[in-house]
Design a protein around this motif. Structure first.
Motif, PDB file in Angstrom:
ATOM      1  N   MET A   1     -16.261 -37.691  20.227  1.00 45.64           N
ATOM      2  CA  MET A   1     -17.333 -37.368  19.306  1.00 45.64           C
ATOM      3  C   MET A   1     -17.177 -36.309  18.906  1.00 45.64           C
ATOM      4  SD  MET A   1     -20.535 -39.359  19.315  1.00 45.64           S
ATOM      5  CE  MET A   1     -21.230 -38.919  20.135  1.00 45.64           C
ATOM      6  N   HIS A   2     -17.103 -37.023  16.963  1.00 42.70           N
ATOM      7  CA  HIS A   2     -17.106 -35.998  15.986  1.00 42.70           C
ATOM      8  C   HIS A   2     -16.641 -36.138  14.596  1.00 42.70           C
ATOM      9  CE1 HIS A   2     -13.435 -39.025  15.711  1.00 42.70           C
ATOM     10  NE2 HIS A   2     -13.412 -38.345  14.483  1.00 42.70           N
ATOM     11  N   GLY A   3     -16.674 -35.598  13.406  1.00 47.52           N
ATOM     12  CA  GLY A   3     -17.074 -35.579  12.041  1.00 47.52           C
ATOM     13  C   GLY A   3     -16.066 -34.889  11.469  1.00 47.52           C
ATOM     14  N   ILE A   4     -15.257 -35.458  10.475  1.00 44.37           N
ATOM     15  CA  ILE A   4     -14.736 -34.825   9.470  1.00 44.37           C
ATOM     16  C   ILE A   4     -14.883 -34.613   8.185  1.00 44.37           C
ATOM     17  CG2 ILE A   4     -12.502 -36.441   9.825  1.00 44.37           C
ATOM     18  CD1 ILE A   4     -10.799 -34.272   9.831  1.00 44.37           C
ATOM     19  N   ILE A   5     -14.580 -33.835   7.670  1.00 41.46           N
ATOM     20  CA  ILE A   5     -15.042 -33.941   5.717  1.00 41.46           C
ATOM     21  C   ILE A   5     -14.228 -33.674   5.345  1.00 41.46           C
ATOM     22  CG2 ILE A   5     -16.136 -31.957   5.725  1.00 41.46           C
ATOM     23  CD1 ILE A   5     -19.027 -33.426   4.790  1.00 41.46           C
ATOM     24  N   PRO A   6     -13.316 -34.133   4.071  1.00 40.89           N
ATOM     25  CA  PRO A   6     -12.317 -33.184   3.307  1.00 40.89           C
ATOM     26  C   PRO A   6     -13.240 -32.304   1.993  1.00 40.89           C
ATOM     27  CG  PRO A   6     -12.189 -35.621   2.746  1.00 40.89           C
ATOM     28  CD  PRO A   6     -13.632 -35.206   3.574  1.00 40.89           C
ATOM     29  N   LEU A   7     -12.519 -31.225   1.786  1.00 38.55           N
ATOM     30  CA  LEU A   7     -13.319 -29.707   0.910  1.00 38.55           C
ATOM     31  C   LEU A   7     -12.419 -29.510  -0.235  1.00 38.55           C
ATOM     32  CD1 LEU A   7     -12.359 -27.048   3.719  1.00 38.55           C
ATOM     33  CD2 LEU A   7     -14.716 -28.760   3.409  1.00 38.55           C
ATOM     34  N   PRO A   8     -13.214 -29.625  -1.084  1.00 42.59           N
ATOM     35  CA  PRO A   8     -12.891 -29.621  -2.704  1.00 42.59           C
ATOM     36  C   PRO A   8     -11.930 -28.338  -2.783  1.00 42.59           C
ATOM     37  CG  PRO A   8     -15.223 -28.858  -2.610  1.00 42.59           C
ATOM     38  CD  PRO A   8     -13.908 -29.148  -0.925  1.00 42.59           C
ATOM     39  N   GLN A   9     -11.059 -28.083  -3.403  1.00 40.22           N
ATOM     40  CA  GLN A   9      -9.860 -27.498  -4.373  1.00 40.22           C
ATOM     41  C   GLN A   9     -10.400 -25.532  -3.694  1.00 40.22           C
ATOM     42  OE1 GLN A   9      -7.029 -28.538  -6.271  1.00 40.22           O
ATOM     43  NE2 GLN A   9      -4.995 -29.019  -5.227  1.00 40.22           N
ATOM     44  N   ASP A  10     -11.865 -26.083  -4.958  1.00 41.99           N
ATOM     45  CA  ASP A  10     -12.878 -24.850  -5.087  1.00 41.99           C
ATOM     46  C   ASP A  10     -13.746 -24.233  -4.619  1.00 41.99           C
ATOM     47  OD1 ASP A  10     -13.700 -26.860  -6.209  1.00 41.99           O
ATOM     48  OD2 ASP A  10     -14.382 -26.286  -7.881  1.00 41.99           O
ATOM     49  N   TYR A  11     -13.210 -24.692  -3.633  1.00 38.81           N
ATOM     50  CA  TYR A  11     -14.366 -24.799  -2.124  1.00 38.81           C
ATOM     51  C   TYR A  11     -14.679 -23.303  -1.971  1.00 38.81           C
ATOM     52  CZ  TYR A  11     -11.310 -21.949   1.002  1.00 38.81           C
ATOM     53  OH  TYR A  11     -10.246 -21.686   1.446  1.00 38.81           O
TER      54      TYR A  11
ATOM     55  N   TRP B   1      -9.155 -28.852   5.020  1.00 39.29           N
ATOM     56  CA  TRP B   1     -11.243 -30.321   5.850  1.00 39.29           C
ATOM     57  C   TRP B   1     -11.923 -28.992   6.711  1.00 39.29           C
ATOM     58  CZ3 TRP B   1      -9.584 -29.571  10.436  1.00 39.29           C
ATOM     59  CH2 TRP B   1      -7.934 -29.438  10.929  1.00 39.29           C
ATOM     60  N   MET B   2     -13.149 -29.808   6.703  1.00 35.50           N
ATOM     61  CA  MET B   2     -14.053 -29.111   8.275  1.00 35.50           C
ATOM     62  C   MET B   2     -13.907 -30.339   9.432  1.00 35.50           C
ATOM     63  SD  MET B   2     -17.757 -27.668   7.872  1.00 35.50           S
ATOM     64  CE  MET B   2     -16.896 -26.328   6.970  1.00 35.50           C
ATOM     65  N   LEU B   3     -13.867 -29.843  10.258  1.00 36.19           N
ATOM     66  CA  LEU B   3     -13.858 -30.906  11.098  1.00 36.19           C
ATOM     67  C   LEU B   3     -14.705 -30.737  12.625  1.00 36.19           C
ATOM     68  CD1 LEU B   3     -12.820 -32.910  13.487  1.00 36.19           C
ATOM     69  CD2 LEU B   3     -11.261 -32.294  14.497  1.00 36.19           C
ATOM     70  N   LEU B   4     -15.840 -30.958  13.759  1.00 35.81           N
ATOM     71  CA  LEU B   4     -16.651 -30.327  13.775  1.00 35.81           C
ATOM     72  C   LEU B   4     -16.507 -31.647  15.281  1.00 35.81           C
ATOM     73  CD1 LEU B   4     -20.266 -29.419  13.247  1.00 35.81           C
ATOM     74  CD2 LEU B   4     -20.291 -30.770  15.495  1.00 35.81           C
ATOM     75  N   VAL B   5     -16.906 -30.906  16.321  1.00 36.32           N
ATOM     76  CA  VAL B   5     -16.214 -31.694  17.414  1.00 36.32           C
ATOM     77  C   VAL B   5     -17.791 -31.811  18.527  1.00 36.32           C
ATOM     78  CG1 VAL B   5     -15.052 -32.578  19.699  1.00 36.32           C
ATOM     79  CG2 VAL B   5     -14.445 -31.958  17.687  1.00 36.32           C
ATOM     80  N   GLN B   6     -18.277 -32.400  19.473  1.00 33.59           N
ATOM     81  CA  GLN B   6     -19.523 -32.140  20.264  1.00 33.59           C
ATOM     82  C   GLN B   6     -18.823 -31.868  21.631  1.00 33.59           C
ATOM     83  OE1 GLN B   6     -22.609 -34.562  19.978  1.00 33.59           O
ATOM     84  NE2 GLN B   6     -23.210 -33.983  21.899  1.00 33.59           N
ATOM     85  N   ARG B   7     -19.210 -30.854  22.191  1.00 33.25           N
ATOM     86  CA  ARG B   7     -18.631 -30.586  23.516  1.00 33.25           C
ATOM     87  C   ARG B   7     -19.786 -31.079  24.641  1.00 33.25           C
ATOM     88  NH1 ARG B   7     -13.839 -27.114  24.137  1.00 33.25           N
ATOM     89  NH2 ARG B   7     -13.749 -28.023  26.584  1.00 33.25           N
ATOM     90  N   ALA B   8     -18.905 -30.934  25.978  1.00 26.38           N
ATOM     91  CA  ALA B   8     -19.839 -31.321  26.754  1.00 26.38           C
ATOM     92  C   ALA B   8     -19.342 -30.634  28.255  1.00 26.38           C
ATOM     93  CB  ALA B   8     -19.418 -33.143  27.181  1.00 26.38           C
ATOM     94  N   GLN B   9     -17.825 -30.284  28.630  1.00 25.65           N
ATOM     95  CA  GLN B   9     -17.518 -29.682  29.129  1.00 25.65           C
ATOM     96  C   GLN B   9     -16.554 -28.691  29.103  1.00 25.65           C
ATOM     97  OE1 GLN B   9     -17.519 -32.261  31.994  1.00 25.65           O
ATOM     98  NE2 GLN B   9     -15.201 -32.114  32.704  1.00 25.65           N
TER      99      GLN B   9
END
Ligand code: AMP
Length: 295
Positions: free
Chosen positions: A182-192, A232-240
């Motif tokens: 289970m994850h989501g990833i989003i590209p970031l703009p250059q001027d974040y 980019w920014m990546l978020l992963v849901q953890r179980a253990q």
């Protein structure tokens, strides 16, 4: 050379002389899994770090309040301070800690991303947050981390970059079909900046249905790993926190794994890295989750 890097280098020299920095040496091996060259570090001295942390925990010592003066790099914002990581595997690994105590298991807020953006804009690297013990955090005081890609002639690579060419460059949460968790990833703009990073974090929290409206500051509802680069920014849901005693934190989801000994290395080869990650992350039917627009 920028001022943050100069301060990090200066503090590193000082902390080494003062005996405050315990750099852990590792042997490493590459295991290629579905085109991702996972870097596996074999850290026989992991026990040394864990023993030290266990003693502190027993004595109810918070190593970040007060922090060790020898590891202090600089003030970042009114709310955040930069320290060297005492037990680093890669040189110049920094911690971005809150000045006052805040629990690691509370949501990140815009102020945290402002401090993170400040560091990432000056130091190209992998930033990450182990949100809680299940996500691999060993300290309860809020701390983000950043490992530079280049330090003292050494290179720290992010192996999953090999498959991120599949990323569509629209700034909205998406998934890498190869990732069996289970994850989501989003590209970031250059001027974040901090605000943009915070908005991306919110978009990912909504995408994974951790929240469905505005973010109420306070305790998180799920354990997760957050990984951020300039792209980019990546978020992963953890179980253990571990599988068969192999611990996994955010770095694992970047493709940088850590084992304690040769036995664990053999186990990992049999299991395969992506299956290890699948075993410690949450599972679910992602296709059922609506893709939230960015705003
Ligand atoms: P985590 O294990 O992800 O919660 O990250 C906490 C980090 O803090 C670990 O990587 C430790 O190496 C580091 N650490 C432990 N004690 C200290 C200390 N006294 N000063 C600075 N860093 C520390």
């Amino acid at each position: 050379m920028n001022e943050l890097l100069t301060k990090i280098q200066h503090t590193t020299r000082h902390a080494k002389q003062a005996g405050a920095l315990h750099s852990l040496t590792t042997a490493q091996e590459v295991i290629v899994d579905h085109g991702i060259p996972f870097v596996v570090r074999i850290l026989e001295q992991l026990d040394r770090k864990e023993n030290y942390q266990a003693k502190q925990e027993k004595a109810k010592v918070n190593p970040f309040l007060p922090y060790e003066q020898d590891l202090f790099v600089c003030d970042l914002t009114p709310h955040h301070v930069c320290l060297l990581n005492k037990f680093n595997v890669v040189d110049h690994h920094i911690l971005i800690i809150t000045r006052e105590f805040q629990p690691q298991e509370t949501w990140l807020m815009e102020a945290d991303f402002t401090a993170l953006a400040h560091c990432l804009q000056r130091l190209d690297g992998l930033a990450f947050y182990n949100a809680g013990a299940i996500a691999g955090a060993s300290q309860p005081h809020k701390h983000l981390q950043l490992i530079p890609f280049q330090s003292n002639g050494e290179t720290f690579s992010v192996p999953i970059d090999q498959v991120l060419s599949q990323l569509n460059d629209r700034m909205q949460p998406q998934q890498i079909p190869l990732f069996p968790f289970m994850h989501g990833i989003i590209p970031l703009p250059q001027d974040y900046d901090g605000k943009i990073l915070f908005d991306c974090y919110l978009a990912l929290l909504r995408f994974l249905r951790f929240i469905d409206g505005p973010l109420n500051p306070g305790w998180q509802t799920q354990a997760y790993n957050l990984l951020v680069t300039r792209r980019w920014m990546l978020l992963v849901q953890r179980a253990q926190d571990q599988y068969e005693k192999i611990p996994v934190n955010s770095l694992g989801f970047a493709g940088a794994l850590l084992v304690r000994n040769q036995m664990q290395l053999s186990l990992l080869k049999k299991l395969t890295p992506l299956q290890l990650l699948a075993s410690v992350a949450a599972q679910g039917d992602l296709s059922q989750r609506a893709i939230a627009p960015f705003e």
